[in-house]
Design a protein around this motif. Structure first.
Motif, PDB file in Angstrom:
ATOM      1  N   THR A 196       6.043 -13.473  15.339  1.00 31.19           N
ATOM      2  CA  THR A 196       5.266 -13.688  14.128  1.00 31.19           C
ATOM      3  C   THR A 196       5.081 -12.355  13.416  1.00 31.19           C
ATOM      4  OG1 THR A 196       3.213 -13.418  15.346  1.00 31.19           O
ATOM      5  CG2 THR A 196       4.041 -15.656  15.109  1.00 31.19           C
ATOM      6  N   LEU A 197       5.263 -12.380  12.145  1.00 28.91           N
ATOM      7  CA  LEU A 197       5.109 -11.177  11.349  1.00 28.91           C
ATOM      8  C   LEU A 197       3.677 -11.072  10.845  1.00 28.91           C
ATOM      9  CD1 LEU A 197       8.397 -11.436   9.284  1.00 28.91           C
ATOM     10  CD2 LEU A 197       7.970 -10.044  11.308  1.00 28.91           C
ATOM     11  N   GLU A 198       3.164  -9.863  10.809  1.00 28.62           N
ATOM     12  CA  GLU A 198       1.808  -9.651  10.314  1.00 28.62           C
ATOM     13  C   GLU A 198       1.867  -9.484   8.803  1.00 28.62           C
ATOM     14  OE1 GLU A 198      -1.656  -6.289  10.586  1.00 28.62           O
ATOM     15  OE2 GLU A 198      -0.366  -6.596  12.326  1.00 28.62           O
ATOM     16  N   HIS A 199       1.161 -10.353   8.105  1.00 29.71           N
ATOM     17  CA  HIS A 199       1.147 -10.300   6.651  1.00 29.71           C
ATOM     18  C   HIS A 199      -0.114  -9.580   6.185  1.00 29.71           C
ATOM     19  CE1 HIS A 199       4.576 -12.922   6.349  1.00 29.71           C
ATOM     20  NE2 HIS A 199       4.003 -13.750   7.213  1.00 29.71           N
ATOM     21  N   LYS A 200       0.083  -8.629   5.324  1.00 26.99           N
ATOM     22  CA  LYS A 200      -1.058  -7.897   4.770  1.00 26.99           C
ATOM     23  C   LYS A 200      -1.282  -8.365   3.334  1.00 26.99           C
ATOM     24  CE  LYS A 200       0.040  -3.878   7.535  1.00 26.99           C
ATOM     25  NZ  LYS A 200       0.479  -2.489   7.534  1.00 26.99           N
ATOM     26  N   PRO A 201      -2.518  -8.652   2.965  1.00 22.37           N
ATOM     27  CA  PRO A 201      -2.751  -9.099   1.599  1.00 22.37           C
ATOM     28  C   PRO A 201      -2.530  -7.954   0.617  1.00 22.37           C
ATOM     29  CG  PRO A 201      -4.822  -8.827   2.738  1.00 22.37           C
ATOM     30  CD  PRO A 201      -3.744  -8.633   3.763  1.00 22.37           C
ATOM     31  N   TRP A 202      -2.099  -8.295  -0.558  1.00 19.92           N
ATOM     32  CA  TRP A 202      -1.845  -7.315  -1.580  1.00 19.92           C
ATOM     33  C   TRP A 202      -2.925  -7.472  -2.651  1.00 19.92           C
ATOM     34  CZ3 TRP A 202       2.878  -7.274  -5.378  1.00 19.92           C
ATOM     35  CH2 TRP A 202       2.853  -6.080  -6.094  1.00 19.92           C
ATOM     36  N   HIS A 203      -3.730  -6.476  -2.817  1.00 22.47           N
ATOM     37  CA  HIS A 203      -4.806  -6.540  -3.801  1.00 22.47           C
ATOM     38  C   HIS A 203      -4.271  -6.045  -5.134  1.00 22.47           C
ATOM     39  CE1 HIS A 203      -7.660  -7.510  -0.711  1.00 22.47           C
ATOM     40  NE2 HIS A 203      -7.240  -6.502   0.007  1.00 22.47           N
ATOM     41  N   TRP A 204      -4.376  -6.907  -6.105  1.00 27.36           N
ATOM     42  CA  TRP A 204      -3.858  -6.583  -7.419  1.00 27.36           C
ATOM     43  C   TRP A 204      -4.814  -5.579  -8.087  1.00 27.36           C
ATOM     44  CZ3 TRP A 204       0.824  -8.473  -8.823  1.00 27.36           C
ATOM     45  CH2 TRP A 204       1.347  -9.501  -8.039  1.00 27.36           C
ATOM     46  N   PRO A 205      -4.314  -4.539  -8.724  1.00 24.69           N
ATOM     47  CA  PRO A 205      -5.189  -3.519  -9.294  1.00 24.69           C
ATOM     48  C   PRO A 205      -5.991  -3.995 -10.499  1.00 24.69           C
ATOM     49  CG  PRO A 205      -2.893  -3.025  -9.773  1.00 24.69           C
ATOM     50  CD  PRO A 205      -2.896  -4.207  -8.853  1.00 24.69           C
ATOM     51  N   TRP A 206      -5.587  -5.029 -11.172  1.00 31.91           N
ATOM     52  CA  TRP A 206      -6.311  -5.459 -12.373  1.00 31.91           C
ATOM     53  C   TRP A 206      -7.361  -6.506 -12.068  1.00 31.91           C
ATOM     54  CZ3 TRP A 206      -0.960  -5.906 -11.928  1.00 31.91           C
ATOM     55  CH2 TRP A 206      -0.495  -7.161 -11.580  1.00 31.91           C
ATOM     56  N   HIS A 207      -7.615  -6.840 -10.831  1.00 36.20           N
ATOM     57  CA  HIS A 207      -8.672  -7.812 -10.516  1.00 36.20           C
ATOM     58  C   HIS A 207      -9.866  -7.101  -9.955  1.00 36.20           C
ATOM     59  CE1 HIS A 207      -6.477 -11.903 -10.336  1.00 36.20           C
ATOM     60  NE2 HIS A 207      -6.205 -11.256 -11.436  1.00 36.20           N
TER      61      HIS A 207
END
Length: 55
Positions: free
Chosen positions: A44-55
Motif C-alpha cells: 500500500t502506498l502512503e498518500h499525502k494530502p496536497w494543500h492548495w495554496p489559494w484555500h
C-alpha cells in the motif's frame, strides 16, 4: 430479378459461416500470449494530502 434467387448464393453463405464457426475459433483460442501477466504486489502506498495554496 436474379438477386432474389437464393440458389447461387445460399451455399456460399453456408460455407462461409461454417468457416467462421468451425475453423476460426480453435485457431483463435489456441493463441498463447508470450508473456503471462504477473500478479501485482499488495503493498500500500502512503498518500499525502496536497494543500492548495489559494484555500
Amino acid at each position: 430479378m436474379p438477386q432474389l434467387d437464393p440458389a447461387p448464393w445460399f451455399m456460399t453463405l453456408v460455407f462461409s459461416w461454417a468457416v467462421f464457426l468451425v475453423v476460426i475459433p480453435p485457431k483463435v483460442t489456441a493463441h498463447v500470449f508470450p508473456n503471462e501477466p504477473s500478479a501485482r504486489t499488495a503493498e500500500t502506498l502512503e498518500h499525502k494530502p496536497w494543500h492548495w495554496p489559494w484555500h
